[in-house]
Design an enzyme around this catalytic site. Structure first.
Site, mmCIF file in Angstrom:
data_model
loop_
_atom_site.group_PDB
_atom_site.id
_atom_site.type_symbol
_atom_site.label_atom_id
_atom_site.label_comp_id
_atom_site.label_asym_id
_atom_site.label_seq_id
_atom_site.Cartn_x
_atom_site.Cartn_y
_atom_site.Cartn_z
ATOM 1 N N LYS A 42 6.738 1.498 12.423
ATOM 2 C CA LYS A 42 6.801 1.940 13.822
ATOM 3 C C LYS A 42 7.069 0.788 14.760
ATOM 4 O O LYS A 42 7.691 0.967 15.804
ATOM 5 C CB LYS A 42 5.540 2.681 14.235
ATOM 6 C CG LYS A 42 4.373 1.770 14.485
ATOM 7 C CD LYS A 42 3.200 2.022 13.609
ATOM 8 C CE LYS A 42 3.242 1.368 12.261
ATOM 9 N NZ LYS A 42 2.060 1.548 11.475
ATOM 10 N N LYS B 185 3.291 3.901 18.665
ATOM 11 C CA LYS B 185 3.417 5.288 18.198
ATOM 12 C C LYS B 185 3.563 6.240 19.387
ATOM 13 O O LYS B 185 4.345 7.187 19.332
ATOM 14 C CB LYS B 185 2.187 5.661 17.367
ATOM 15 C CG LYS B 185 2.149 4.933 16.012
ATOM 16 C CD LYS B 185 0.799 5.094 15.361
ATOM 17 C CE LYS B 185 0.758 4.479 13.974
ATOM 18 N NZ LYS B 185 -0.607 4.342 13.451
ATOM 19 N N ALA C 91 13.660 19.060 -3.916
ATOM 20 C CA ALA C 91 14.879 18.320 -3.575
ATOM 21 C C ALA C 91 16.122 18.945 -4.231
ATOM 22 O O ALA C 91 17.242 18.602 -3.871
ATOM 23 C CB ALA C 91 14.747 16.861 -4.010
ATOM 24 N N ILE D 141 0.167 13.339 9.089
ATOM 25 C CA ILE D 141 0.385 14.488 9.988
ATOM 26 C C ILE D 141 1.888 14.599 10.278
ATOM 27 O O ILE D 141 2.481 13.621 10.739
ATOM 28 C CB ILE D 141 -0.357 14.314 11.340
ATOM 29 C CG1 ILE D 141 -1.853 14.090 11.116
ATOM 30 C CG2 ILE D 141 -0.110 15.515 12.229
ATOM 31 C CD1 ILE D 141 -2.634 13.834 12.412
ATOM 32 N N THR E 51 0.839 -1.213 0.000
ATOM 33 C CA THR E 51 0.000 0.000 0.000
ATOM 34 C C THR E 51 0.871 1.259 0.000
ATOM 35 O O THR E 51 0.719 2.137 -0.851
ATOM 36 C CB THR E 51 -0.901 -0.015 1.258
ATOM 37 O OG1 THR E 51 -1.631 -1.229 1.273
ATOM 38 C CG2 THR E 51 -1.862 1.142 1.255
ATOM 39 N N VAL E 52 1.790 1.352 0.956
ATOM 40 C CA VAL E 52 2.572 2.592 1.096
ATOM 41 C C VAL E 52 3.616 2.711 -0.015
ATOM 42 O O VAL E 52 3.754 3.774 -0.644
ATOM 43 C CB VAL E 52 3.240 2.652 2.488
ATOM 44 C CG1 VAL E 52 4.048 3.929 2.628
ATOM 45 C CG2 VAL E 52 2.186 2.574 3.585
HETATM 46 N N1 HSE Z 1 -2.554 0.595 10.689
HETATM 47 C C1 HSE Z 1 -2.201 1.948 10.975
HETATM 48 C C2 HSE Z 1 -3.446 2.694 11.389
HETATM 49 C C3 HSE Z 1 -1.603 2.565 9.747
HETATM 50 O O1 HSE Z 1 -4.541 2.180 11.202
HETATM 51 O O2 HSE Z 1 -3.327 3.780 11.922
HETATM 52 C C4 HSE Z 1 -0.751 3.750 10.034
HETATM 53 O O3 HSE Z 1 0.314 3.461 10.876
#
Ligand code: HSE
Length: 443
Positions: free
Chosen positions: A111, A211, A39, A142, A19-20
């Site tokens: 993370k 986090k 850049a 964010i 995804t990312v």
């Molecule tokens: N699985 C995480 C969430 C994605 O739902 O916030 C972002 O770290």
């Protein structure tokens, strides 16, 4: 990375095209001009390492080698930077070590890896003269890592309070807004790419706790082993709790809290009632929110998409640009981020004095309410309001008294006293199952 010929593109490697990773490719390709301007030189994806090269990707890939071997990035001297965009601890940890040891700067969104192995990985990077950037690891789009680590650096941070898991917030919002079941809402969060590969890490509070540990390091200069933070997930929340909270003027959110108290840190991640109309209650869907109090700046509130492909990729690409222009290396060198002498956090038990919301399921017969409120009174807990609706299961009222939920809102009282009282309450023969206790945040 500042010593390259500025006319030459920077060649980067992507580890992970899920995804990312796919979102990062989309931004780098679709916004190439704009990124070159920020850049100072073009950024080119040179190679990708994935688990399954045959898998279809959610982006149009440039013609680059795609392999399962991390060596195609680590051993390519023309690649100076790698974006590590895979979840979990292994092989992510070994790959990060190999990339750093091969002289690559690393940008990551992982993370769990940082919360678990941050100190050793940061120490290794420092020793090797490399950098690790991790804006995307917390609160998706964010820019909270930069905000705390750099923009608010003048402040002694007093507290952090936030909604840090987009999946949990999405599930709670779907349940409250359209009555979705927990399972339906979770399946939708997975389909939308918000959830971790193992979504139990989202719903049991692990992700938000990791986090919070990372943000607390940035804010308070201590290292917090994330497993020591008291944690409850949203897997304990059902639709009835959400309805009772709404009746009282509240929503339920998974709230992460860290605040200074007498030289220690009081921390927890747990579902809490947040008053309708306050910023946390208005944080919906996959949005995250972070409220920070600094001694100079006062209270600041950040709000934005905390999960999902493009918001997370936005943070990854910003880190790639920062690393290319050399900002990351300077910050990394000068701030002593996660250095070996970072002290461990001294955690305080959370014994906040706040209002509490209790749900106690009891057998519906005379004297039961008096007995429960009596126990609360014995523990010095004063009651603000009580809700009791019709019995949960009408049953045969002549022979089997039905079960009924007592929902009690207390006045402000220490959480320790409430937990003691609930231990006694849950031992009563008229109490059915384990009672629920949630903290109440009125502002
Ligand atoms: N699985 C995480 C969430 C994605 O739902 O916030 C972002 O770290």
């Amino acid at each position: 990375m500042a010593h390259h010929d500025l006319a030459q593109p920077v060649r980067i490697g992507l580890v992970g095209l899920g995804t990312v990773g796919s979102g990062v490719v989309r931004i780098l390709v679709d916004s190439a001009d704009h990124i070159t301007r920020h850049a100072g030189r073009p950024i080119e994806v040179a190679a990708a390492v994935v688990r399954d090269p045959a898998k279809e990707r959610d982006c149009t890939l440039p013609a680059i080698p795609i392999s399962t071997d991390i060596g195609t990035i680590s051993q390519d001297p023309s690649i100076t930077l790698a974006a590590l965009l895979v979840g979990g601890l292994e092989p992510a940890r070994s790959m990060m070590v190999e990339l750093l040891e091969s002289g690559k700067d690393v940008v990551t969104a992982n993370k769990a890896l940082l919360a678990e192995h941050g100190p050793e990985l940061f120490e290794l990077a420092r020793r090797l003269g490399r950098s690790i950037a991790f804006e995307a690891a917390v609160a998706g789009g964010i820019p909270i890592v930069a905000a705390i680590g750099e923009c608010l650096a003048a402040n002694r941070i007093e507290s952090i309070r936030g909604i840090l898991n987009g999946t949990s917030n999405f599930i709670l919002t779907r349940m409250e807004e359209d009555g979705s079941s927990y399972a339906e809402a979770l399946a939708l969060a997975q389909a939308k790419g918000f959830a971790e590969a193992d979504p139990s890490m989202d719903v049991d509070g692990t992700d938000a706790t990791q986090k919070l540990a990372i943000l607390s390091h940035l804010a308070f200069g201590v290292w917090v082993p994330w497993k020591e933070i008291p944690r409850t997930g949203i897997d304990t929340v059902d639709i009835d709790l959400i309805r009772y909270a709404a009746e009282l003027g509240y929503r339920i959110r998974l709230v992460a809290v860290a605040r200074r108290t007498d030289g220690r840190l009081a921390m927890r991640v747990a579902p809490a009632l947040v008053k309708i109309g306050t910023p946390l209650a208005e944080t919906r869907g996959a949005y995250n929110a972070v409220s920070i109090v600094g001694d100079a700046v006062g209270r600041m509130f950040f709000h934005g998409l905390g999960a999902g492909q493009m918001p997370t990729a936005s943070a990854v690409v910003a880190d790639i640009i920062d690393t290319v222009v050399g900002r990351t290396a300077i910050t990394f060198r000068t701030t002593g981020l996660l250095s070996a002498d970072t002290p461990a956090a001294k955690l305080a038990g959370v014994d906040a004095s706040e209002r509490h919301f209790l749900r106690i399921v009891v057998t519906d017969r005379p004297g039961v309410l008096a007995r429960i409120t009596g126990i609360l009174g014995d523990h010095g807990i004063s009651i603000a309001s009580v809700i009791q609706h019709d019995p949960i299961d009408a049953g045969d009222a002549t022979t089997v008294p039905p079960d009924v939920a007592l929902v009690i809102m207390t006045h402000s009282c220490p959480s320790g006293a409430v937990h003691e009282a609930l231990l006694s309450i849950d031992r009563c023969d008229v109490v059915r199952g384990k009672s629920v206790c949630l903290g109440v945040l009125d502002e």
